[in-house]
Scaffold this motif. Structure first.
Motif, short mmCIF file in Angstrom:
data_model
loop_
_atom_site.label_atom_id
_atom_site.label_comp_id
_atom_site.label_asym_id
_atom_site.label_seq_id
_atom_site.Cartn_x
_atom_site.Cartn_y
_atom_site.Cartn_z
N GLY A 1 1.43 -0.85 -0.01
CA GLY A 1 -0.31 -0.24 0.31
C GLY A 1 0.50 1.64 0.03
N TYR A 2 2.30 0.85 -0.15
CA TYR A 2 3.13 2.02 -0.35
C TYR A 2 2.54 3.12 -0.97
CZ TYR A 2 6.19 0.62 3.13
OH TYR A 2 6.94 0.61 4.67
N VAL A 3 2.02 4.69 -0.94
CA VAL A 3 2.33 5.67 -2.75
C VAL A 3 3.25 5.34 -3.11
CG1 VAL A 3 1.80 8.10 -2.69
CG2 VAL A 3 0.52 6.69 -0.99
N ASP A 4 4.51 5.76 -3.23
CA ASP A 4 5.71 5.50 -4.44
C ASP A 4 6.17 4.28 -3.98
OD1 ASP A 4 7.75 5.98 -5.28
OD2 ASP A 4 8.25 7.90 -5.14
N PRO A 5 5.70 2.76 -4.10
CA PRO A 5 6.60 1.89 -3.91
C PRO A 5 8.58 1.67 -4.26
CG PRO A 5 5.13 1.86 -5.55
CD PRO A 5 4.71 2.77 -5.42
N HIS A 6 7.90 2.48 -5.83
CA HIS A 6 9.63 2.97 -5.20
C HIS A 6 10.50 3.40 -5.01
CE1 HIS A 6 9.72 1.07 -10.19
NE2 HIS A 6 8.68 1.53 -9.47
N ALA A 7 10.19 4.04 -3.88
CA ALA A 7 10.49 5.52 -2.86
C ALA A 7 10.67 4.50 -1.55
CB ALA A 7 10.21 6.51 -2.40
N ALA A 8 9.84 3.73 -1.05
CA ALA A 8 9.64 2.70 -0.36
C ALA A 8 10.60 1.54 -0.78
CB ALA A 8 8.51 1.67 0.10
N ALA A 9 10.73 1.43 -1.96
CA ALA A 9 12.12 0.45 -1.97
C ALA A 9 13.14 0.54 -2.67
CB ALA A 9 11.70 -0.65 -3.27
N ALA A 10 13.90 1.64 -2.02
CA ALA A 10 15.05 2.18 -2.52
C ALA A 10 15.24 2.54 -1.15
CB ALA A 10 14.84 3.41 -3.52
N ASP A 11 14.73 2.78 -0.08
CA ASP A 11 14.51 3.62 1.52
C ASP A 11 14.44 2.06 2.28
OD1 ASP A 11 14.11 6.23 0.40
OD2 ASP A 11 12.12 6.40 1.36
N TYR A 12 13.98 1.09 1.02
CA TYR A 12 14.78 -0.09 2.59
C TYR A 12 15.74 -0.45 2.09
CZ TYR A 12 14.24 -4.97 3.33
OH TYR A 12 14.75 -6.09 3.86
N PHE A 13 16.51 -0.86 0.50
CA PHE A 13 17.40 -0.40 0.07
C PHE A 13 19.19 0.03 1.01
CE2 PHE A 13 21.79 -0.30 -2.53
CZ PHE A 13 22.14 -1.92 -2.94
N ALA A 14 18.27 0.81 1.31
CA ALA A 14 19.25 1.75 2.17
C ALA A 14 19.53 1.55 3.12
CB ALA A 14 19.12 3.38 1.71
N THR A 15 18.76 0.91 4.05
CA THR A 15 18.51 1.00 5.51
C THR A 15 19.27 -0.73 5.43
OG1 THR A 15 16.34 2.01 6.41
CG2 THR A 15 16.94 0.78 7.31
N TRP A 16 18.54 -1.36 4.71
CA TRP A 16 19.27 -3.12 4.45
C TRP A 16 20.85 -2.69 4.51
CZ3 TRP A 16 21.49 -4.85 0.17
CH2 TRP A 16 21.72 -6.35 0.53
N LEU A 17 21.58 -1.93 3.28
CA LEU A 17 23.14 -2.06 2.94
C LEU A 17 23.26 -1.18 3.93
CD1 LEU A 17 24.19 -2.21 0.62
CD2 LEU A 17 23.75 -0.22 -0.02
#
Length: 142
Positions: A41-57
């Motif tokens: 349900g993220y409004v901007d799923p690309h931004a959410a995925a990029a944010d997740y990647f940054a946090t994971w990295l």
């Protein structure tokens, strides 16, 4: 500063010189799927995925506390210096947030700063692994 390039799947498109493909199936791919973020349900799923990647990295094991995930992160961290000065290609449109933006920023940090960041991340991962009851990857807690 190197750029992010949109990888195309059209006939005749070729990867430019001095460019590395970092889309999902590659060694540098984001373990977080845009489709999953869309389903959540993220409004901007690309931004959410990029944010997740940054946090994971940065060493977070939240959501993926597995050896496989930790080893994947380590492969990316180890290879970051090889991306320095190169353009990165992903299938995301240029107007969308993308994990390649994170890779570009990190790979082009000053060498000492990148090395310090990687050392800190490895320490963070080890602390979390020990807290989760796993063996440390890097020789113990710091």
């Amino acid at each position: 500063m190197p750029n992010r390039i949109q990888r195309k799947r059209t006939t005749g498109w070729r990867k430019p010189d001095n460019c590395v493909i970092v889309s999902r199936p590659s060694r540098y791919g984001n373990p977080c799927k845009v489709g999953t973020m869309e389903e959540m349900g993220y409004v901007d799923p690309h931004a959410a995925a990029a944010d997740y990647f940054a946090t994971w990295l940065r060493g977070s094991r939240f959501g993926s506390p597995t050896d496989e995930s930790d080893q994947r992160r380590e492969r990316i961290l180890t290879a970051l210096p090889t991306l320095r000065g190169k353009d990165l290609a992903c299938t995301c449109r240029p107007d969308q947030a993308c994990h390649a933006d994170v890779l570009l920023r990190w790979a082009n940090l000053p060498e000492a700063e990148l090395a310090e960041r990687i050392t800190w991340i490895r320490s963070r991962v080890d602390v979390q692994r020990v807290n989760d009851g796993d063996e440390p990857m890097y020789g113990g807690q710091s």
